[in-house]
Structures are given as structure tokens and as C-alpha cells.
Design a protein around this motif. Structure first.
Motif, short mmCIF file in Angstrom:
data_model
loop_
_atom_site.label_atom_id
_atom_site.label_comp_id
_atom_site.label_asym_id
_atom_site.label_seq_id
_atom_site.Cartn_x
_atom_site.Cartn_y
_atom_site.Cartn_z
N UNK A 74 5.97 43.93 22.89
CA UNK A 74 5.72 44.54 21.58
C UNK A 74 6.70 44.00 20.53
N UNK A 75 7.93 43.72 20.95
CA UNK A 75 8.89 43.12 20.02
C UNK A 75 8.39 41.76 19.54
N UNK A 76 7.90 40.96 20.47
CA UNK A 76 7.38 39.64 20.11
C UNK A 76 6.20 39.76 19.15
N UNK A 99 3.97 39.07 13.69
CA UNK A 99 3.27 39.65 12.54
C UNK A 99 4.15 39.64 11.30
N UNK A 100 5.47 39.63 11.50
CA UNK A 100 6.41 39.59 10.38
C UNK A 100 6.69 38.17 9.91
N UNK A 101 6.04 37.18 10.53
CA UNK A 101 6.20 35.79 10.12
C UNK A 101 7.41 35.09 10.70
N UNK A 102 8.04 35.68 11.73
CA UNK A 102 9.22 35.07 12.34
C UNK A 102 8.78 34.02 13.35
N UNK A 103 9.41 32.86 13.29
CA UNK A 103 9.13 31.79 14.24
C UNK A 103 10.30 31.61 15.19
N UNK A 104 10.02 31.71 16.49
CA UNK A 104 11.04 31.50 17.53
C UNK A 104 10.39 30.78 18.70
N UNK A 105 11.23 30.31 19.60
CA UNK A 105 10.72 29.69 20.82
C UNK A 105 10.36 30.81 21.79
N UNK A 106 9.13 31.27 21.73
CA UNK A 106 8.72 32.46 22.46
C UNK A 106 8.80 32.26 23.97
N UNK A 107 8.51 31.07 24.45
CA UNK A 107 8.58 30.82 25.89
C UNK A 107 10.01 30.91 26.40
N UNK A 117 17.36 33.27 8.24
CA UNK A 117 15.89 33.25 8.15
C UNK A 117 15.30 34.63 8.40
N UNK A 118 16.00 35.44 9.19
CA UNK A 118 15.54 36.80 9.44
C UNK A 118 15.76 37.72 8.24
N UNK A 119 16.53 37.23 7.27
CA UNK A 119 16.72 38.00 6.04
C UNK A 119 18.00 38.79 5.94
N UNK A 120 18.99 38.48 6.79
CA UNK A 120 20.24 39.22 6.68
C UNK A 120 20.96 38.83 5.40
N UNK A 123 23.34 27.33 14.88
CA UNK A 123 21.90 27.61 15.02
C UNK A 123 21.62 29.09 14.86
N UNK A 124 22.46 29.93 15.44
CA UNK A 124 22.27 31.38 15.35
C UNK A 124 22.44 31.86 13.91
N UNK A 125 23.42 31.30 13.20
CA UNK A 125 23.62 31.67 11.81
C UNK A 125 22.38 31.32 10.97
N UNK A 126 21.84 30.11 11.17
CA UNK A 126 20.65 29.72 10.43
C UNK A 126 19.48 30.65 10.75
N UNK A 127 19.36 31.02 12.01
CA UNK A 127 18.31 31.94 12.44
C UNK A 127 18.49 33.31 11.79
#
Length: 401
Positions: free
Chosen positions: A156-158, A163-171, A55-58, A48-52
């Protein structure tokens, strides 16, 4: 112009996710990420972390597994030393960070990276641990710390990631979770203040067992080698014990201590296996070691734990302390019984071929076979000689009721 390549220590959490996007977007760097597994991540979580990360663009992502090395070079010595900082915290994250940094240096050199980035803040211990290892082992590599340099808040990180279009489970990101084989740390808004209780749902393992349960841990020369009679590698004993005990709510606590940088820190942790193994190991040692071995082991274990916490694992004296701790474990072999209850556990008893509580010599408070009453009388007189002389010279009035 070719982009600078940076190796980012990425856990998949908020801080390191921000770093990946920030370094790529604001610093125009080619980001390569690596997660260093110290035993706390199952394969599905690593996937899951690798897929994430992708998606972040690494540009690439690598899993560096150092679980065996981490156990052999550090955890087992913390078991030998019964290391608990401030009598509660088993130094899980404190020790992991050093080995994560070492793994990052080795991988960076292998791939030719001239920059290593991490997501530590300016107010914690981890920044020192990462920076120190990199500076000592690879002074040619530059360290980049976006969170520390920007002094940015989690809120501020969130906002930046959204704004950069990243989707995460914010809660889910309300709490900062660091997983490893020797325990999991939990940080959140409650740990930022002195008076708030960390809620049960903040801990990664739900508390769901009731009643009691018994188990047996086997040790061979100080290392855990069996669980309920099944022979296992020490790392597997730790892992399986954690699965058994964590659902009891065992090993949960909040650690308050002094940070390397001189401020007080507060963090929750869940370390069921570590707390049980250390208590079981100490109980066995009480039966098989002499009083002076126990005395000096306690001093040495405290020093070893302090040096691990203070980012001094690479200090050569640590190898000397390890040699002493290992030498004390020759007879620390046997089985220890444990009873689990909701939120607690207790040692029920010890069986060892090296048990010094030997009835052929004496039974405490009842019977002896190794000395006479007259020998005790003479021994006591000699033992008290200097005290009797002192009181005869100086008087005993101050000691009378």
C-alpha cells in the motif's frame, strides 16, 4: 496559518519516503529530514539520499554523522564484551537506533522542532528504541509514527507513492536494508516466515572470492588498532576489514530472537568485520585473561548486550557495566591471525606480550616446571575433600555404572 514543522528520520527507503510524502500531503506539515550516519553510508550514497529527499518535497535535509561517537560510546564496549545476541547477531541495528534517536533529539532541539517522526512499524523493536530515547531525553517533543498509526502494508505504501508521482526503484525495495559500521540488516518476505532461506542476492555485498586469504588484526587494550600491520583508527579497521572480508560471504546469517514487544522476529544480516573482530578479540582474551576474568566478562557482556537490545542503553547501570568491561582490557593487547574462506573464517593463532600460555611455567599435557608430582597429589586430595566426605556419608551407588 503557519504549518507545523516536523523533523523526519529519513533513510531513503520505502517507509521513510512514504512518511515524507504523507506528512507533507495528508498532514499539511513542513517536513525537514535528517539521516543519521552510523558509518554505513559512503558519501555518494548520502548525496543520492539527499537528492531523493528533496524530490519528495522536504524543506531541508541534513546529514548527522555520529560514527565516532557511536564507536566510542557503544561499539567498543560490545567488542570488550564479545557481544553476540543468541551467539550470532552483533546487535548492529539494535545499537544504532539509540544513537540515531539521540542525534535526532539534539538536532531537533538545536533547530527548535517540536515534532519528530520516524518510519517504524507497530510490530518491531525500533519503534520502542526511538520513542523511549525521545521520551526520556526530550519529553517536550511529540513523536509521530505514520506507518504505525496507519498499520499500512509495504504494498500500500508503494501504491500511495506511485499515485503521488514518486519515482523509485520499486524492485530494489523488495528488501529492507539498514546499513551501519557494525553490520547491515536485511529484511524481506523470506524473513517473515520460519522456513524460507534468504537468497544470496538479498545481501548487499556479492560473494565473489574463492580459495583462502590470511590477515592479521592488532589490538591495543581491547580495541582494534591495526590491519595487516597497518596502524589505523578503530573505525577504519572495521571499515577496511569489512571491505576485505564481506566478498568472501563471511558474516552472513539469519538472526531469530525475541523482540522487546514479546513476539519472535527473524532478520538477515551481513556483518563480516563485526563477527571477525569479536572472534579475534575473544581468542586474544583467552590467552591473556584469567579464568575468572573470562567467566565474569561473559556474564557482563551478555547483560550489556541484552540491555542494548532492549532499548536500555540510557539506564545508568550501563555505565557501571562499561566501567567493568573497560577495566578488563588492560592486557588485551596483541595480534590475531585470521584465515578467510568462502562463507567462513577461523582464528589461526595469537601473539601477545601478555600471553599466559607461558612455557617457562608449563606446557599443557607435556611438561611443568612450577610444581612437583607430590604437590599435585596433595592438591588433588584437598580439592576432593568435600566430595569424598559427601560420598562417604551418602554412598556412591547412584554413580556406579
Amino acid at each position: 496559518m503557519e504549518k507545523k514543522q516536523v523533523l523526519l528520520a529519513l533513510s531513503g527507503g520505502l517507509d521513510t519516503s512514504f512518511c515524507a510524502v504523507y506528512l507533507r500531503g495528508e498532514k499539511n506539515m513542513e517536513v525537514h529530514s535528517a539521516i543519521v550516519n552510523t558509518g554505513g553510508f559512503p558519501q555518494e550514497e548520502l548525496d543520492r539520499i539527499e537528492a531523493h529527499a528533496l524530490r519528495l518535497g522536504v524543506a531541508s535535509h541534513q546529514v548527522l554523522d555520529v560514527t565516532a561517537e557511536y564507536y566510542n560510546r557503544c561499539v567498543r564496549f560490545m567488542i570488550f564484551g564479545n557481544v553476540l545476541r543468541n551467539r550470532s547477531y552483533p546487535l548492529s541495528v539494535s545499537s544504532e537506533r539509540t544513537f540515531q534517536a539521540i542525534a535526532l533529539v539534539e538536532y531537533a532541539r538545536k533547530k527548535g522542532f517540536k515534532y519528530i517522526a520516524h518510519g517504524s512499524t507497530a510490530a518491531g523493536n525500533d519503534q520502542v528504541r526511538f520513542d523511549l530515547v525521545i521520551q526520556v531525553l526530550a519529553p517536550e517533543i511529540e513523536v509521530i509514527t505514520p506507518i504505525r498509526e496507519l498499520a499500512i502494508s509495504r504494498e500500500d505504501e508503494i501504491d500511495y507513492l506511485k499515485k503521488s508521482g514518486v519515482e523509485m526503484n520499486w524492485s530494489k525495495l523488495e528488501y529492507s536494508i539498514n546499513q551501519g559500521i557494525w553490520g547491515t540488516s536485511v529484511g524481506g518476505k523470506e524473513t517473515l516466515r520460519s522456513g524460507d532461506e534468504l537468497p544470496s542476492e538479498a545481501y548487499p555485498t556479492p560473494m565473489e572470492k574463492t580459495g583462502t586469504e590470511t590477515l592479521t588484526i592488532g589490538f591495543d587494550q581491547g580495541e582494534p588498532v591495526s590491519l595487516n600491520g597497518q596502524i589505523l583508527e578503530p573505525v577504519m579497521v572495521i571499515s577496511e576489514l569489512d571491505k576485505l572480508a564481506a566478498p568472501w560471504g563471511v558474516g552472513r546469517d539469519v538472526h531469530v530472537g525475541d523482540t522487546i514487544i514479546g513476539i519472535k522476529g527473524r532478520v538477515g544480516f551481513e556483518a563480516a568485520a563485526a563477527r571477525i573482530i569479536i572472534d579475534a578479540h575473544l581468542a586474544l582474551e583467552k590467552h591473556v585473561l584469567t579464568k575468572w576474568q573470562l567467566h565474569w566478562k561473559e556474564q557482563t557482556g551478555q547483560w550489556y548486550g541484552m540491555f542494548v537490545h532492549e532499548a536500555q542503553y540510557l539506564e545508568p547501570v550501563m555505565r557501571d557495566l562499561e566501567a567493568f568491561l573497560e577495566s578488563t582490557q588492560k592486557n588485551v593487547t596483541g595480534e590475531v591471525g585470521i584465515r578467510l574462506r568462502p562463507y567462513s573464517f577461523s582464528v589461526t593463532g595469537v601473539e601477545s606480550p601478555h600471553d599466559l600460555m607461558n612455557a617457562s611455567f608449563a606446557t599443557y599435557g607435556e611438561m611443568n616446571r612450577a610444581w612437583t608430582a607430590g604437590e599435585v597429589d596433595g592438591y588433588t586430595k584437598i580439592l576432593g575433600n568435600q566430595q569424598r566426605i559427601w560420598y562417604a556419608v551418602n554412598g556412591s551407588e547412584d554413580m556406579l555404572l
